[in-house]
Design a protein around this motif. Structure first.
Motif, mmCIF file in Angstrom:
data_model
loop_
_atom_site.group_PDB
_atom_site.id
_atom_site.type_symbol
_atom_site.label_atom_id
_atom_site.label_comp_id
_atom_site.label_asym_id
_atom_site.label_seq_id
_atom_site.Cartn_x
_atom_site.Cartn_y
_atom_site.Cartn_z
ATOM 1 N N LEU A 265 0.824 -1.202 0.000
ATOM 2 C CA LEU A 265 0.000 0.000 0.000
ATOM 3 C C LEU A 265 0.865 1.261 0.000
ATOM 4 N N ASP A 266 1.998 1.190 0.699
ATOM 5 C CA ASP A 266 2.915 2.335 0.696
ATOM 6 C C ASP A 266 3.485 2.571 -0.702
ATOM 7 N N LEU A 267 3.905 1.486 -1.363
ATOM 8 C CA LEU A 267 4.441 1.610 -2.720
ATOM 9 C C LEU A 267 3.379 2.124 -3.687
ATOM 10 N N LYS A 268 2.166 1.629 -3.526
ATOM 11 C CA LYS A 268 1.079 2.047 -4.420
ATOM 12 C C LYS A 268 0.793 3.538 -4.270
ATOM 13 N N GLU A 269 0.796 4.009 -3.023
ATOM 14 C CA GLU A 269 0.565 5.432 -2.772
ATOM 15 C C GLU A 269 1.694 6.280 -3.364
ATOM 16 N N ARG A 270 2.932 5.819 -3.182
ATOM 17 C CA ARG A 270 4.082 6.525 -3.768
ATOM 18 C C ARG A 270 3.982 6.550 -5.295
ATOM 19 N N TRP A 271 3.604 5.420 -5.898
ATOM 20 C CA TRP A 271 3.494 5.328 -7.350
ATOM 21 C C TRP A 271 2.463 6.317 -7.884
ATOM 22 N N ASP A 272 1.313 6.393 -7.226
ATOM 23 C CA ASP A 272 0.279 7.331 -7.672
ATOM 24 C C ASP A 272 0.794 8.769 -7.617
ATOM 25 N N TYR A 273 1.551 9.074 -6.567
ATOM 26 C CA TYR A 273 2.104 10.427 -6.434
ATOM 27 C C TYR A 273 3.183 10.686 -7.494
ATOM 28 N N LEU A 274 4.101 9.724 -7.664
ATOM 29 C CA LEU A 274 5.256 9.936 -8.547
ATOM 30 C C LEU A 274 4.862 9.999 -10.018
ATOM 31 N N ARG A 275 3.890 9.197 -10.423
ATOM 32 C CA ARG A 275 3.531 9.224 -11.852
ATOM 33 C C ARG A 275 2.877 10.552 -12.226
ATOM 34 N N HIS A 276 2.160 11.179 -11.256
ATOM 35 C CA HIS A 276 1.594 12.501 -11.516
ATOM 36 C C HIS A 276 2.671 13.575 -11.411
ATOM 37 N N LYS A 277 3.548 13.428 -10.440
ATOM 38 C CA LYS A 277 4.628 14.400 -10.263
ATOM 39 C C LYS A 277 5.509 14.489 -11.506
ATOM 40 N N HIS A 278 5.855 13.322 -12.072
ATOM 41 C CA HIS A 278 6.781 13.289 -13.215
ATOM 42 C C HIS A 278 6.062 13.168 -14.553
ATOM 43 N N LEU A 279 4.745 13.289 -14.545
ATOM 44 C CA LEU A 279 3.943 13.260 -15.783
ATOM 45 C C LEU A 279 4.248 12.028 -16.624
ATOM 46 N N LEU A 280 4.280 10.873 -15.976
ATOM 47 C CA LEU A 280 4.582 9.620 -16.683
ATOM 48 C C LEU A 280 3.336 9.132 -17.407
ATOM 49 N N LYS A 281 3.440 9.002 -18.708
ATOM 50 C CA LYS A 281 2.315 8.549 -19.507
ATOM 51 C C LYS A 281 2.155 7.033 -19.377
ATOM 52 N N LYS A 282 0.947 6.588 -19.560
ATOM 53 C CA LYS A 282 0.669 5.153 -19.496
ATOM 54 C C LYS A 282 1.331 4.447 -20.678
ATOM 55 N N ILE A 283 1.940 3.313 -20.428
ATOM 56 C CA ILE A 283 2.533 2.508 -21.493
ATOM 57 C C ILE A 283 1.951 1.101 -21.430
ATOM 58 N N TYR A 284 2.056 0.395 -22.536
ATOM 59 C CA TYR A 284 1.505 -0.955 -22.623
ATOM 60 C C TYR A 284 2.652 -1.955 -22.759
ATOM 61 N N LEU A 285 2.722 -2.840 -21.784
ATOM 62 C CA LEU A 285 3.809 -3.809 -21.718
ATOM 63 C C LEU A 285 3.246 -5.215 -21.599
ATOM 64 N N ASP A 286 4.046 -6.184 -22.013
ATOM 65 C CA ASP A 286 3.717 -7.569 -21.690
ATOM 66 C C ASP A 286 3.843 -7.750 -20.185
ATOM 67 N N PRO A 287 2.947 -8.515 -19.570
ATOM 68 C CA PRO A 287 3.052 -8.726 -18.117
ATOM 69 C C PRO A 287 4.390 -9.363 -17.758
ATOM 70 N N VAL A 288 4.947 -8.948 -16.622
ATOM 71 C CA VAL A 288 6.181 -9.598 -16.169
ATOM 72 C C VAL A 288 5.883 -11.052 -15.817
ATOM 73 N N GLN A 289 6.871 -11.905 -16.026
ATOM 74 C CA GLN A 289 6.676 -13.351 -15.885
ATOM 75 C C GLN A 289 7.252 -13.874 -14.569
ATOM 76 N N PHE A 290 6.503 -14.754 -13.931
ATOM 77 C CA PHE A 290 6.976 -15.504 -12.770
ATOM 78 C C PHE A 290 7.114 -16.984 -13.103
ATOM 79 N N PHE A 291 6.342 -17.431 -14.103
ATOM 80 C CA PHE A 291 6.237 -18.849 -14.431
ATOM 81 C C PHE A 291 7.590 -19.432 -14.834
ATOM 82 N N ARG A 292 7.917 -20.563 -14.242
ATOM 83 C CA ARG A 292 9.141 -21.325 -14.523
ATOM 84 C C ARG A 292 10.427 -20.589 -14.145
ATOM 85 N N LEU A 293 10.312 -19.542 -13.352
ATOM 86 C CA LEU A 293 11.504 -18.854 -12.851
ATOM 87 C C LEU A 293 11.826 -19.339 -11.450
ATOM 88 N N ARG A 294 13.102 -19.436 -11.144
ATOM 89 C CA ARG A 294 13.484 -19.665 -9.760
ATOM 90 C C ARG A 294 13.045 -18.462 -8.944
#
Length: 422
Positions: free
Chosen positions: A238-267
């Motif tokens: 929740l702390d990270l999420k709150e920081r993220w909401d603040y920082l993306r507005h502060k730095h005017l970070l536009k939304k981007i579209y990415l492939d989801p990060v993978q966990f499957f078959r990783l150590r």
């Protein structure tokens, strides 16, 4: 019969030069074989030959059969108007240029020593994994060492292509470039491209500004990766999420579209949650990382430089809100070795070239300090009697297998050429 063998024979004059004749019975003398172009157009440029008493300067085209001239429509292509000699293995038809003048032909099969042909057939026909797998261990050590050095720097040049592409995308900022390359390699094969896009999407001056607080960096990385999009009651989340909401507005970070990060078959130690936290802690603790990377030379210096761990939260987590057995998530020496091989060494090489400096010996020495990589390709070479001592040698052998063996470029390979001469 393959054309690359005929190119090899012509380029290195591996046939009986004393009694050469054209198919019309005229004496043929080779003054110069010409330049081997390996691109569209005639095979050898600016050759010089004497037919009878007439000296000719021009291009040489090589085919398995004379009729291949027509099969490839060279008679209508103006790029072949200046061909002065058609070198073939089998002469099965007369050949004429576009202006209907007959082309002189050399039929090589009449002049190649039987032993040379046997060497070629032995090299190219008997294979389970490498064409030369039964002979490679017999190659002179001096020849092999020289060829490894060439292979190593070829591989380094290939890795530099990504560096120069990313360099332009970061507006020629070396610090930003290092950050992007490290992000890609922290993601390994599964998440490397996604991590690279994340790094490119955050202007590096924003990373500099937020590096005083590691959680701000984590919030930027996790937020960009989409790892903070879910609902979760975990206090750290929740702390990270709150920081993220603040920082993306502060730095005017536009939304981007990415492939989801993978966990499957990783150590678990390679989970994107762990690697992104380690990357954040690295830039929190080393704000002048690029300068330190350029100045460091020994393996011990780099182990000290990259001596970072994920944040305390991750000591007993691998994913948000899922507790695990307590364990420090520190960058291992094996992982740092990968960063050096795939990021640091290519970057140092490219930066030195950019400044007009040569640090080849420094780079080779560093790679010789790093343990040999372990993978199926290196294991196979060892099975065939090749001794592998360090990462410098494994990088050379990977280049050999991927760029020469797999592509059947035996006659462009220092090992293949040495075996042909034996």
């Amino acid at each position: 019969m393959r054309e690359d063998f005929l190119h090899f024979l012509w380029q290195f004059k591996k046939f009986d030069l004393a009694r050469l004749q054209t198919t019309k019975g005229e004496k043929l003398t080779i003054v110069s074989s010409g330049l081997y172009l390996q691109k569209a157009g005639p095979d050898f440029f600016n050759a010089q030959i004497i037919i009878g008493t007439q000296k000719w300067a021009g291009n040489v085209e090589i085919h398995c059969r004379s009729s291949d001239w027509y099969l490839h429509s060279h008679e209508t292509n103006p790029n072949y108007d200046n061909v002065i000699l058609h070198v073939v293995w089998e002469h099965d038809t007369e050949v004429f240029r576009k202006d209907n003048t007959e082309l002189a032909v050399l039929e090589l099969s009449n002049y190649v020593p039987k032993k040379m042909l046997e060497n070629y057939q032995s090299l190219m026909l008997d294979k389970t994994w490498l064409f030369c797998e039964k002979q490679i261990a017999s190659v002179d050590g001096f020849v092999l060492d020289n060829w490894k050095e060439r292979l190593f720097f070829e591989r380094l040049e290939k890795k530099s292509l990504l560096i120069w592409k990313t360099f332009s995308e970061t507006l020629n900022d070396w610090e930003a470039l290092l950050f992007c390359l490290l992000a890609k390699n922290f993601g390994l094969n599964s998440n490397g491209e996604t991590f690279l896009k994340i790094a490119l999407s955050i202007p590096f001056q924003k990373i500099r500004k937020e590096s005083f607080e590691v959680r701000n960096l984590e919030a930027l990385f996790y937020g960009r990766a989409g790892l903070l999009d879910n609902e979760n009651e975990d206090v750290y989340f929740l702390d990270l999420k709150e920081r993220w909401d603040y920082l993306r507005h502060k730095h005017l970070l536009k939304k981007i579209y990415l492939d989801p990060v993978q966990f499957f078959r990783l150590r678990p130690s390679n989970f994107p949650t762990i690697r992104l936290s380690q990357l954040a802690n690295l830039y929190h603790s080393r704000p002048g990382l690029f300068s330190e990377v350029i100045e460091s030379k020994s393996l011990a210096e780099f182990y000290k430089l990259f001596n970072v761990s994920a944040s305390d939260y991750w000591s007993d987590h691998y994913q948000f809100d899922r507790q695990s057995r307590k364990k420090e998530k520190k960058l291992t020496n094996v992982f740092i070795d990968l960063l050096l091989i795939n990021t640091v060494v290519p970057l140092k090489f490219a930066h030195a070239a950019y400044l007009g400096n040569d640090i080849s010996e420094e780079i080779v020495q560093l790679l010789r300090e790093i343990s040999a990589e372990k993978n199926i390709i290196i294991d196979k070479f060892q099975d065939f009697g090749i001794t592998v001592n360090n990462a410098y040698e494994t990088q050379a052998l990977l280049q050999l297998k991927n760029e020469y063996c797999n592509k059947k470029r035996c006659l462009e390979c220092g090992i293949g050429m040495e075996l042909m001469k034996s």
